[in-house]
Design an enzyme around this catalytic site. Sequence first.
Site, PDB file in Angstrom:
ATOM      1  N   LYS A  24       7.136  11.278   0.249  1.00 37.22           N
ATOM      2  CA  LYS A  24       6.742  10.606   1.505  1.00 37.22           C
ATOM      3  C   LYS A  24       7.962   9.989   2.188  1.00 37.22           C
ATOM      4  CE  LYS A  24       5.783   6.525   0.898  1.00 37.22           C
ATOM      5  NZ  LYS A  24       5.787   5.097   0.850  1.00 37.22           N
TER       6      LYS A  24
ATOM      7  N   LEU B 128       0.838  -1.203   0.000  1.00 39.41           N
ATOM      8  CA  LEU B 128       0.000   0.000   0.000  1.00 39.41           C
ATOM      9  C   LEU B 128       0.874   1.255   0.000  1.00 39.41           C
ATOM     10  CD1 LEU B 128      -2.517  -1.323   2.685  1.00 39.41           C
ATOM     11  CD2 LEU B 128      -2.841  -1.265   0.210  1.00 39.41           C
ATOM     12  N   PRO B 129       0.277   2.425  -0.314  1.00 35.29           N
ATOM     13  CA  PRO B 129       1.108   3.624  -0.455  1.00 35.29           C
ATOM     14  C   PRO B 129       1.838   4.081   0.818  1.00 35.29           C
ATOM     15  CG  PRO B 129      -1.038   3.937  -1.513  1.00 35.29           C
ATOM     16  CD  PRO B 129      -1.106   2.650  -0.746  1.00 35.29           C
TER      17      PRO B 129
ATOM     18  N   LYS C  53      15.108   0.928   4.749  1.00 33.21           N
ATOM     19  CA  LYS C  53      14.509   1.401   3.488  1.00 33.21           C
ATOM     20  C   LYS C  53      14.560   2.937   3.377  1.00 33.21           C
ATOM     21  CE  LYS C  53      11.908   1.647  -0.198  1.00 33.21           C
ATOM     22  NZ  LYS C  53      12.480   1.438  -1.520  1.00 33.21           N
TER      23      LYS C  53
ATOM     24  N   THR D 294       6.300   0.902   2.039  1.00 32.25           N
ATOM     25  CA  THR D 294       7.282   1.715   2.764  1.00 32.25           C
ATOM     26  C   THR D 294       6.518   2.661   3.676  1.00 32.25           C
ATOM     27  OG1 THR D 294       8.766   1.658   0.866  1.00 32.25           O
ATOM     28  CG2 THR D 294       9.227   3.300   2.553  1.00 32.25           C
TER      29      THR D 294
HETATM   30  P1  NAD Z   1       0.727   2.667  -6.238  1.00 33.41           P
HETATM   31  O1  NAD Z   1       0.158   3.972  -5.832  1.00 33.41           O
HETATM   32  O2  NAD Z   1       1.010   2.376  -7.676  1.00 33.41           O
HETATM   33  O3  NAD Z   1      -0.197   1.463  -5.692  1.00 33.41           O
HETATM   34  C1  NAD Z   1      -0.824   1.442  -4.435  1.00 33.41           C
HETATM   35  C2  NAD Z   1      -2.141   0.669  -4.567  1.00 33.41           C
HETATM   36  O4  NAD Z   1      -2.730   0.502  -3.278  1.00 33.41           O
HETATM   37  C3  NAD Z   1      -3.171   1.392  -5.450  1.00 33.41           C
HETATM   38  O5  NAD Z   1      -3.590   0.522  -6.511  1.00 33.41           O
HETATM   39  C4  NAD Z   1      -4.319   1.702  -4.475  1.00 33.41           C
HETATM   40  O6  NAD Z   1      -5.600   1.649  -5.074  1.00 33.41           O
HETATM   41  C5  NAD Z   1      -4.148   0.598  -3.446  1.00 33.41           C
HETATM   42  N1  NAD Z   1      -4.765   0.855  -2.143  1.00 33.41           N
HETATM   43  C6  NAD Z   1      -4.661   1.949  -1.357  1.00 33.41           C
HETATM   44  N2  NAD Z   1      -5.344   1.771  -0.210  1.00 33.41           N
HETATM   45  C7  NAD Z   1      -5.900   0.530  -0.277  1.00 33.41           C
HETATM   46  C8  NAD Z   1      -6.734  -0.227   0.602  1.00 33.41           C
HETATM   47  N3  NAD Z   1      -7.135   0.236   1.796  1.00 33.41           N
HETATM   48  N4  NAD Z   1      -7.131  -1.468   0.207  1.00 33.41           N
HETATM   49  C9  NAD Z   1      -6.739  -1.964  -1.002  1.00 33.41           C
HETATM   50  N5  NAD Z   1      -5.961  -1.286  -1.874  1.00 33.41           N
HETATM   51  C10 NAD Z   1      -5.545  -0.049  -1.515  1.00 33.41           C
HETATM   52  O7  NAD Z   1       2.070   2.510  -5.355  1.00 33.41           O
HETATM   53  P2  NAD Z   1       3.352   1.583  -5.682  1.00 33.41           P
HETATM   54  O8  NAD Z   1       4.276   2.331  -6.583  1.00 33.41           O
HETATM   55  O9  NAD Z   1       2.891   0.211  -6.037  1.00 33.41           O
HETATM   56  O10 NAD Z   1       4.037   1.585  -4.220  1.00 33.41           O
HETATM   57  C11 NAD Z   1       3.500   0.833  -3.132  1.00 33.41           C
HETATM   58  C12 NAD Z   1       4.482   0.946  -1.965  1.00 33.41           C
HETATM   59  O11 NAD Z   1       5.766   0.442  -2.364  1.00 33.41           O
HETATM   60  C13 NAD Z   1       4.704   2.391  -1.472  1.00 33.41           C
HETATM   61  O12 NAD Z   1       4.838   2.386  -0.089  1.00 33.41           O
HETATM   62  C14 NAD Z   1       6.016   2.777  -2.166  1.00 33.41           C
HETATM   63  O13 NAD Z   1       6.709   3.781  -1.441  1.00 33.41           O
HETATM   64  C15 NAD Z   1       6.755   1.445  -2.166  1.00 33.41           C
HETATM   65  N6  NAD Z   1       7.749   1.274  -3.244  1.00 33.41           N
HETATM   66  C16 NAD Z   1       7.490   1.647  -4.548  1.00 33.41           C
HETATM   67  C17 NAD Z   1       8.455   1.446  -5.518  1.00 33.41           C
HETATM   68  C18 NAD Z   1       8.211   1.834  -6.962  1.00 33.41           C
HETATM   69  O14 NAD Z   1       9.196   1.836  -7.743  1.00 33.41           O
HETATM   70  N7  NAD Z   1       6.991   2.167  -7.370  1.00 33.41           N
HETATM   71  C19 NAD Z   1       9.677   0.851  -5.187  1.00 33.41           C
HETATM   72  C20 NAD Z   1       9.905   0.452  -3.887  1.00 33.41           C
HETATM   73  C21 NAD Z   1       8.931   0.661  -2.908  1.00 33.41           C
END
Ligand code: NAD
Length: 295
Positions: free
Chosen positions: A245, A64-65, A170, A95
Amino acid sequence: MQIAFIGLGNMGAPMAINLHKAGHSVKAFDLSQDALAKIKAEGLQVAASAQDAVQGAEAVVTMLPASQHVEGLFLGNGNLLASIAKGTLVIDSSTIAAATSQKVAKAAEALGIDFIDAPVSGGTGGAIAGSLTFMVGGTDAQLQRARPLLEKMGANIFHAGAVGAGQTAKICNNMLLGILMVGTSEAIALGVANGLDPKVLSEIMRRSSGGNWALEKYNPFPGVHENAPASKGYAGGFGTDLMLKDLGLAQENAIATKASTPLGGMARAIYAAHSIAGHGGEDFSSVIKMVQKKG
Ligand code: NAD
């Protein structure tokens, strides 16, 4: 194994698909109907709610975000922990603040549920390839339980320490990444302003003492790396607001521990200005726009 996967965004969707391809029975849930449609097309089961996803699950993975989403899901209105069977393993790969991981883990422990933090590095490319780096916070026994699943999504698994330690590792990594992406952008923009070819300059620096991950795999200048977000209009990838964030989490931590992180603070201010200028939803490498000559 029956697995519930919650959060199917840029990272969660490919991670869930890798668990499915490895032969696990994955029941997935996201608040976004688009995200669910994509995952259904890949052959995964789609749940009607988070509560539905965890029914009968032996393991739950969340991606999740931010902190409020994780706390809200497990302890807030949904109170998902109450729907998860005793003895279940919960792996949170989002994260978030270490304190939030510790709060949820404590509530989980009281219900006999194993909760670990396992944030990742490696970007969407690593998530698709199943080559992520996991930074785990939890006990040895909990990591041993999680390892077979983590190995299907990642190539490097590190035990950072007790619950929350994965999150601390992280944010240290992402503070460095945020800083180096700004520095890499500045260097390329300077070279281009002087008439250098960004591809040639990037290759020179990659093989010199300025070499880093952005120059290896994630160049911020369009057209240098075909598969990087910069070459796809900065779509997908790791959003500017997510980097903002993480830099905020690093600064909160630095304030609490009286650590000196001047460049981390400056990087946070640069990404905040970039977000305010309307680039929050673009990949974070679009921060190069802050330092590029216009016209
Ligand atoms: P994203 O915004 O693409 O995806 C997050 C998903 O969570 C969305 O589809 C949203 O609808 C869903 N969501 C939110 N609240 C929810 C709930 N209560 N129930 C069900 N679904 C819910 O984000 P992302 O890029 O996939 O990143 C996710 C996490 O991973 C973050 O914490 C980010 O910091 C971390 N991260 C991202 C990357 C990257 O390259 N994108 C790399 C490493 C870590």
